[in-house]
Write a protein that holds these residues in place. Structure first.
Motif, short mmCIF file in Angstrom:
data_model
loop_
_atom_site.label_atom_id
_atom_site.label_comp_id
_atom_site.label_asym_id
_atom_site.label_seq_id
_atom_site.Cartn_x
_atom_site.Cartn_y
_atom_site.Cartn_z
N GLY A 163 0.81 -1.21 0.00
CA GLY A 163 0.00 0.00 0.00
C GLY A 163 0.84 1.26 0.00
O GLY A 163 1.98 1.26 0.47
N VAL A 164 0.29 2.32 -0.55
CA VAL A 164 0.94 3.64 -0.56
C VAL A 164 0.00 4.63 0.12
O VAL A 164 -1.16 4.75 -0.27
CB VAL A 164 1.26 4.11 -1.99
CG1 VAL A 164 1.63 5.59 -2.00
CG2 VAL A 164 2.39 3.29 -2.58
N ARG A 165 0.53 5.31 1.15
CA ARG A 165 -0.24 6.31 1.87
C ARG A 165 0.44 7.67 1.79
O ARG A 165 1.64 7.76 1.52
CB ARG A 165 -0.42 5.91 3.34
CG ARG A 165 -1.21 4.64 3.53
CD ARG A 165 -1.44 4.33 4.98
NE ARG A 165 -2.43 5.24 5.59
CZ ARG A 165 -2.89 5.09 6.83
NH1 ARG A 165 -2.44 4.12 7.60
NH2 ARG A 165 -3.77 5.93 7.32
N LYS A 166 -0.31 8.70 2.08
CA LYS A 166 0.19 10.06 2.03
C LYS A 166 1.21 10.31 3.13
O LYS A 166 1.03 9.88 4.26
CB LYS A 166 -0.99 11.03 2.18
CG LYS A 166 -0.63 12.49 2.13
CD LYS A 166 -1.88 13.34 2.29
CE LYS A 166 -1.55 14.83 2.27
NZ LYS A 166 -2.78 15.67 2.45
N ASN A 167 2.28 11.02 2.79
CA ASN A 167 3.27 11.45 3.78
C ASN A 167 2.87 12.83 4.26
O ASN A 167 3.03 13.82 3.55
CB ASN A 167 4.67 11.48 3.15
CG ASN A 167 5.76 11.77 4.18
OD1 ASN A 167 5.47 12.28 5.26
ND2 ASN A 167 7.00 11.47 3.83
N PRO A 171 4.45 16.90 1.30
CA PRO A 171 3.38 16.85 0.31
C PRO A 171 3.78 16.14 -0.99
O PRO A 171 2.91 15.64 -1.71
CB PRO A 171 3.07 18.33 0.04
CG PRO A 171 3.56 19.04 1.25
CD PRO A 171 4.75 18.29 1.71
N GLN A 172 5.08 16.08 -1.28
CA GLN A 172 5.55 15.43 -2.50
C GLN A 172 6.07 14.02 -2.25
O GLN A 172 6.69 13.42 -3.13
CB GLN A 172 6.66 16.28 -3.14
CG GLN A 172 6.21 17.65 -3.61
CD GLN A 172 5.04 17.57 -4.59
OE1 GLN A 172 5.07 16.77 -5.53
NE2 GLN A 172 4.00 18.37 -4.36
N GLY A 173 5.81 13.50 -1.04
CA GLY A 173 6.28 12.17 -0.71
C GLY A 173 5.16 11.23 -0.33
O GLY A 173 4.02 11.64 -0.13
N ALA A 174 5.50 9.95 -0.24
CA ALA A 174 4.51 8.92 0.13
C ALA A 174 5.19 7.89 1.02
O ALA A 174 6.41 7.73 1.01
CB ALA A 174 3.95 8.26 -1.11
N TRP A 175 4.37 7.19 1.81
CA TRP A 175 4.82 6.08 2.64
C TRP A 175 4.38 4.77 2.01
O TRP A 175 3.21 4.62 1.65
CB TRP A 175 4.25 6.18 4.05
CG TRP A 175 4.96 7.14 4.94
CD1 TRP A 175 4.55 8.38 5.33
CD2 TRP A 175 6.22 6.93 5.58
NE1 TRP A 175 5.45 8.97 6.16
CE2 TRP A 175 6.50 8.09 6.34
CE3 TRP A 175 7.15 5.89 5.60
CZ2 TRP A 175 7.65 8.24 7.09
CZ3 TRP A 175 8.30 6.03 6.36
CH2 TRP A 175 8.54 7.19 7.09
N LEU A 176 5.30 3.84 1.90
CA LEU A 176 4.95 2.50 1.43
C LEU A 176 4.74 1.62 2.66
O LEU A 176 5.62 1.52 3.51
CB LEU A 176 6.05 1.94 0.54
CG LEU A 176 5.69 0.66 -0.21
CD1 LEU A 176 6.33 0.66 -1.59
CD2 LEU A 176 6.12 -0.58 0.56
N GLN A 177 3.57 0.98 2.76
CA GLN A 177 3.22 0.21 3.94
C GLN A 177 2.58 -1.13 3.57
O GLN A 177 2.17 -1.34 2.44
CB GLN A 177 2.24 1.00 4.82
CG GLN A 177 2.82 2.31 5.37
CD GLN A 177 1.82 3.06 6.22
OE1 GLN A 177 0.65 3.16 5.89
NE2 GLN A 177 2.29 3.60 7.35
#
Length: 264
Positions: A163-167, A171-177
């Protein structure tokens, strides 16, 4: 001369967006992934100085305070080891319960925003189950739709999640979970494929970087992230049990936004 179509391989894997019918399989995979490092955490604790300090302190209390003979104190060592293992297992169980909060409602948690998503790796294999050795062929969701008739003889099994969630801090990054692969199907490139799909999605969404965390006990995950171009951004120690700490790596990777996202 009539054109012949080559038969489809017996083992196909499709990385596709989550669908409601995947909910139970996803919860099972995420739970199994959380519990898979119990033994690794325990062996890591054995090499911590704090662990042996606690053991010696416990023996001293038994001997000095309660007057337990030295030979009987030594007999409690296995019990101490078992207690620590049980405590680590219990901590992982708590982690499992906590992990169910976001995967219990994936559509709202991961699929309600443009820059977030959740994928599963769905395997198409013979009804008899996986062979000891098999060659896996990756197909797109479009291929699955195209060859739907030919796939009727194969059973579908969800063997991976990502999954990819908002960081919120970038604002230009994401968290992979929630990246996991069923133990029975590891070593066939499924994790690599999901990681590539997630990074490509982030680039197409106009994001510039992807971050993730994993513990020092998860050697397979660390190797995968290194091989796919991730770099260590940070390394911290988190409490695990009774003063014993475990190292946590934060990885990051820059992703190139697609031209379509830049022009949007």
């Amino acid at each position: 001369m009539a054109e012949t179509t080559a038969p489809l391989p017996n083992y196909l894997c499709c990385v596709r967006p989550f669908e409601p019918r995947d909910a139970l399989a996803v919860k099972t995979l995420v739970s199994d992934a959380a519990l898979s490092t119990v033994w690794s955490f325990f062996t890591a604790a054995l090499f911590r100085e704090t662990f042996w300090e606690l053991l010696i302190a416990a023996q001293a209390v038994l001997f000095v305070v309660f007057g337990v003979p030295g030979d009987l104190c030594l007999m409690t060592v296995p019990a101490f080891f078992a207690f620590v293992l049980a405590a680590i297992w219990a901590a992982h169980q708590i982690k499992v319960i906590a992990s169910q909060s976001d995967v219990s409602n994936i559509p709202d948690t991961y699929q309600s925003l443009k820059r977030t998503n959740f994928w599963v790796a769905e395997l198409y294999e013979p009804i008899t189950g996986p062979a000891a050795r098999f060659q896996l062929t990756f197909v797109s969701p479009q291929d699955v739709e195209k060859y739907q008739t030919d796939l009727k003889g194969l059973r579908r099994v969800v063997v991976g999640t990502c999954g990819v969630r908002k960081n919120r801090d970038d604002p230009q990054g994401a968290w992979l979970q929630r990246m996991s692969v069923a133990k029975s199907h590891r070593g066939h490139g499924i994790g690599t494929k999901m990681l590539d799909v997630a990074c490509r999605f982030c680039g197409d969404a106009g994001l510039s970087n992807v971050r993730l965390q994993t513990t020092e006990c998860n050697d397979a995950a660390k190797s995968l992230f290194y091989n796919r171009g991730f770099q260590i951004l940070n390394y911290i120690h988190k409490p695990m049990f009774a003063g014993v700490r475990v190292g946590v790596y934060m990885f990051t990777k820059n992703v190139k936004p697609s031209r379509q996202s830049l022009e949007a």
